[in-house]
Design a protein around this motif. Structure first.
Motif, PDB file in Angstrom:
ATOM      1  N   VAL A 107       0.874  -1.372  -0.297  1.00 14.79           N
ATOM      2  CA  VAL A 107       0.104  -0.041  -0.114  1.00 14.79           C
ATOM      3  C   VAL A 107       1.614   1.078  -0.183  1.00 14.79           C
ATOM      4  N   GLU A 108       1.633   1.200   0.673  1.00 16.28           N
ATOM      5  CA  GLU A 108       2.590   2.466   1.089  1.00 16.28           C
ATOM      6  C   GLU A 108       4.118   2.366  -0.326  1.00 16.28           C
ATOM      7  N   TYR A 120       2.910  10.678   5.340  1.00 14.22           N
ATOM      8  CA  TYR A 120       1.750  10.186   5.626  1.00 14.22           C
ATOM      9  C   TYR A 120       2.012   9.898   6.803  1.00 14.22           C
ATOM     10  N   GLN A 121       1.061   9.293   8.132  1.00 10.98           N
ATOM     11  CA  GLN A 121       1.095   8.411   9.012  1.00 10.98           C
ATOM     12  C   GLN A 121      -0.098   7.228   9.243  1.00 10.98           C
ATOM     13  N   ILE A 122       0.842   6.162   9.925  1.00 10.04           N
ATOM     14  CA  ILE A 122      -0.876   5.867   9.743  1.00 10.04           C
ATOM     15  C   ILE A 122      -0.738   6.122  11.307  1.00 10.04           C
ATOM     16  N   THR A 123      -2.412   6.537  12.003  1.00 12.96           N
ATOM     17  CA  THR A 123      -3.210   6.599  12.724  1.00 12.96           C
ATOM     18  C   THR A 123      -3.732   5.875  13.534  1.00 12.96           C
ATOM     19  N   ASP A 124      -4.276   4.537  12.683  1.00 17.06           N
ATOM     20  CA  ASP A 124      -5.335   3.600  13.683  1.00 17.06           C
ATOM     21  C   ASP A 124      -5.197   2.650  12.628  1.00 17.06           C
ATOM     22  N   THR A 125      -4.972   1.333  13.198  1.00 20.82           N
ATOM     23  CA  THR A 125      -4.740  -0.425  12.623  1.00 20.82           C
ATOM     24  C   THR A 125      -5.365  -1.451  13.160  1.00 20.82           C
ATOM     25  N   THR A 126      -6.167  -1.884  12.673  1.00 17.63           N
ATOM     26  CA  THR A 126      -7.175  -3.445  13.140  1.00 17.63           C
ATOM     27  C   THR A 126      -6.653  -4.761  12.043  1.00 17.63           C
ATOM     28  N   SER A 127      -7.347  -5.205  12.624  1.00 17.59           N
ATOM     29  CA  SER A 127      -7.154  -6.496  11.781  1.00 17.59           C
ATOM     30  C   SER A 127      -7.128  -6.570  10.074  1.00 17.59           C
ATOM     31  N   SER A 128      -7.981  -6.251   9.769  1.00 20.66           N
ATOM     32  CA  SER A 128      -8.765  -5.856   8.284  1.00 20.66           C
ATOM     33  C   SER A 128      -8.812  -4.482   8.683  1.00 20.66           C
ATOM     34  N   SER A 129      -7.844  -3.930   8.705  1.00 20.68           N
ATOM     35  CA  SER A 129      -7.784  -2.004   8.340  1.00 20.68           C
ATOM     36  C   SER A 129      -6.964  -1.315   7.930  1.00 20.68           C
ATOM     37  N   VAL A 130      -6.426  -0.477   7.853  1.00 20.21           N
ATOM     38  CA  VAL A 130      -5.241   1.224   8.119  1.00 20.21           C
ATOM     39  C   VAL A 130      -5.654   2.233   8.123  1.00 20.21           C
ATOM     40  N   THR A 131      -6.213   2.854   8.859  1.00 18.89           N
ATOM     41  CA  THR A 131      -5.874   4.539   8.920  1.00 18.89           C
ATOM     42  C   THR A 131      -4.803   5.057   8.553  1.00 18.89           C
ATOM     43  N   LEU A 166      -7.501   8.917   5.102  1.00 13.87           N
ATOM     44  CA  LEU A 166      -8.530   7.484   4.769  1.00 13.87           C
ATOM     45  C   LEU A 166      -8.198   6.525   5.258  1.00 13.87           C
ATOM     46  N   ILE A 167      -9.290   5.278   4.667  1.00 11.19           N
ATOM     47  CA  ILE A 167      -9.344   3.696   5.112  1.00 11.19           C
ATOM     48  C   ILE A 167      -8.817   3.432   4.364  1.00 11.19           C
ATOM     49  N   VAL A 168      -7.934   1.898   4.805  1.00  9.64           N
ATOM     50  CA  VAL A 168      -7.663   1.067   3.509  1.00  9.64           C
ATOM     51  C   VAL A 168      -8.217  -0.158   3.883  1.00  9.64           C
ATOM     52  N   ARG A 169      -8.748  -0.438   3.040  1.00 11.89           N
ATOM     53  CA  ARG A 169      -9.534  -2.115   3.774  1.00 11.89           C
ATOM     54  C   ARG A 169      -7.767  -2.971   3.832  1.00 11.89           C
ATOM     55  N   VAL A 170      -7.814  -3.727   4.614  1.00 13.45           N
ATOM     56  CA  VAL A 170      -6.874  -5.018   4.554  1.00 13.45           C
ATOM     57  C   VAL A 170      -7.187  -6.200   3.911  1.00 13.45           C
ATOM     58  N   GLY A 171      -8.603  -6.903   3.268  1.00 12.99           N
ATOM     59  CA  GLY A 171      -8.495  -8.166   3.863  1.00 12.99           C
ATOM     60  C   GLY A 171      -8.308  -9.062   2.283  1.00 12.99           C
ATOM     61  N   ILE A 172      -8.655 -11.029   2.407  1.00 10.38           N
ATOM     62  CA  ILE A 172      -8.580 -11.369   1.603  1.00 10.38           C
ATOM     63  C   ILE A 172      -8.169 -10.932   0.384  1.00 10.38           C
ATOM     64  N   ALA A 173      -9.807 -10.838   0.058  1.00  8.82           N
ATOM     65  CA  ALA A 173     -10.034 -10.434  -0.807  1.00  8.82           C
ATOM     66  C   ALA A 173      -8.786  -9.645  -2.242  1.00  8.82           C
ATOM     67  N   ASP A 174      -8.871  -8.008  -0.894  1.00  4.36           N
ATOM     68  CA  ASP A 174      -8.505  -7.192  -1.718  1.00  4.36           C
ATOM     69  C   ASP A 174      -6.791  -7.439  -2.304  1.00  4.36           C
ATOM     70  N   TRP A 175      -6.310  -8.175  -0.948  1.00  6.84           N
ATOM     71  CA  TRP A 175      -4.918  -8.752  -1.183  1.00  6.84           C
ATOM     72  C   TRP A 175      -4.769  -9.240  -2.314  1.00  6.84           C
TER      73      TRP A 175
END
Length: 379
Positions: A107-108, A120-131, A166-175
């Motif tokens: 992504v980066e 840019y910088q990452i402000t939040d991360t979950t198991s399936s998305s990055v902000t 902006l939020i980027v979804r990081v899922g299996i399908a996206d990958w």
């Protein structure tokens, strides 16, 4: 125009031939279900599934080898509809933790390559998305579009003018999509469907679907028992079991045999089975109504004659209704696309077997019972 008017076929005289036909279908179907099993869709197994349609034909073997090296564990890849369709399924619902940094790096790299002066910088991360928070709010829109076109699902954090996130979804399908875009840059594709179901939800759906079908059968048994005699209710439900088991058997037998008919049990197919149950019982009730009427009018006539007359009287309506339904379902089967194929096939085959069973299973069941107990049925 009337078709099959004033027919006088001896349907019950041919019932033993029908027993052999039904017996063969049931035995082969049950053996296939027992030894080969039945394939459940993503709705029941859980995991991630995407269906893609490419602009050009693709080699499934090459795609399978490439996707198998992405580190997503066991990935099932097969054709979907035709030589330009691809169905990809993974038992995973989330990107594995050891793969997550690689996805972020991709992504980066995209951000740095297309917007080299952007910080840019990452402000939040979950198991399936990055902000991400970026330095120039005016570039949130172009960056979102670029990431989306590259296979990732990106959205603005909010719609305010000064929004810089902006939020980027990081899922299996996206990958998977992002890698396919890179692997086959000259063969664009569109996503036909994308499902992500957890194993718990899949298990609950399987249980609920079984309960729904069994409950429908029990309620019909009770209703028909009150409306007719209990033996009629048993005959109708026996015909429904006959229809459902044979249709399930056909699903199992045809899997991996006929290209384009690798049918799986999905929520849509369960809906089709419930529709099949309703359609089949409707046909049977119409025949039973006429049998009851004949028994009331011709009290001394043999039961077999009354049943034969009832079937002959209703056969024009049965055939015309079934044929018109089959025409509509055939259009759905051949032109409705791969997503609806399982649903349409279940209805198509179900209408045929349901019409057959209302004549050669439900009514003969009543006759066999009456012959065995040597009891006249009267209303």
């Amino acid at each position: 125009m009337r078709i099959f008017e004033n027919t006088n076929f001896d349907f019950l005289g041919k019932r033993k031939i029908a027993y052999i036909v039904s017996g063969v279908l049931l035995v082969f179907g049950l053996l296939s279900l027992l030894f080969k099993g039945i394939e459940f869709g993503i709705d029941f197994k859980g995991g991630t599934e995407i269906a893609l349609e490419f602009e050009k034909p693709i080699e499934v073997g090459d795609a399978r080898d490439y996707l198998g090296g992405l580190g997503l564990g066991n990935i099932e890849v097969k054709t979907f509809g035709g030589e330009t369709g691809l169905l990809i399924r993974s038992e995973l619902q989330e990107i594995p933790a050891d793969l997550f940094p690689s996805v972020l790096e991709r992504v980066e790299t995209l951000i740095s390559k297309n917007f080299p002066d952007l910080t840019y910088q990452i402000t939040d991360t979950t198991s399936s998305s990055v902000t991400y928070s970026i330095s120039d709010p005016l570039l949130v829109g172009p960056l979102t579009d670029k990431l989306t076109n590259s296979g990732f699902q990106a959205i603005r954090f909010n719609q305010e003018e000064n929004n810089s996130k902006l939020i980027v979804r990081v899922g299996i399908a996206d990958w998977i999509q992002e890698n396919l875009l890179e692997y086959m840059p000259d063969n664009k594709f569109k996503v036909l469907k994308e499902d992500n179901v957890g194993p718990k939800v899949g298990g609950e759906l399987k249980r609920d679907a079984t309960i729904a079908v069994l409950l429908a059968l029990v309620v019909m048994l009770i209703y028909l028992g009150f409306r007719f005699k209990f033996v009629f209710a048993l005959g109708a439900v026996a015909a429904l079991f006959h229809d459902v088991l044979i249709t399930l058997g056909i699903f199992s037998i045809l899997y991996n045999v006929i290209p384009g008919l690798n049918l799986e049990i999905s929520v849509n197919v369960v809906a089709a089975f419930l529709t099949l149950v309703g359609y089949s019982i409707n046909d049977t009730v119409i025949v039973f109504d006429r049998i009851r009427e004949n028994i009331k009018i011709h009290k001394t006539a043999p039961l077999e004659d009354n049943i034969n007359k009832a079937i002959n009287k209703t056969i024009p309506r049965t055939i015309i209704t079934s044929l018109t339904t089959l025409i509509v379902v055939a259009v759905l089967l051949f032109f409705g696309g791969e997503v609806l194929r399982g649903f349409a096939f279940t209805l198509f085959f179900g209408v045929v077997i349901g019409t057959y069973s209302s004549i050669f299973v439900a009514s003969p069941f009543v006759l066999e019972y009456a012959s065995k107990v040597k009891k006249n049925i009267q209303f």
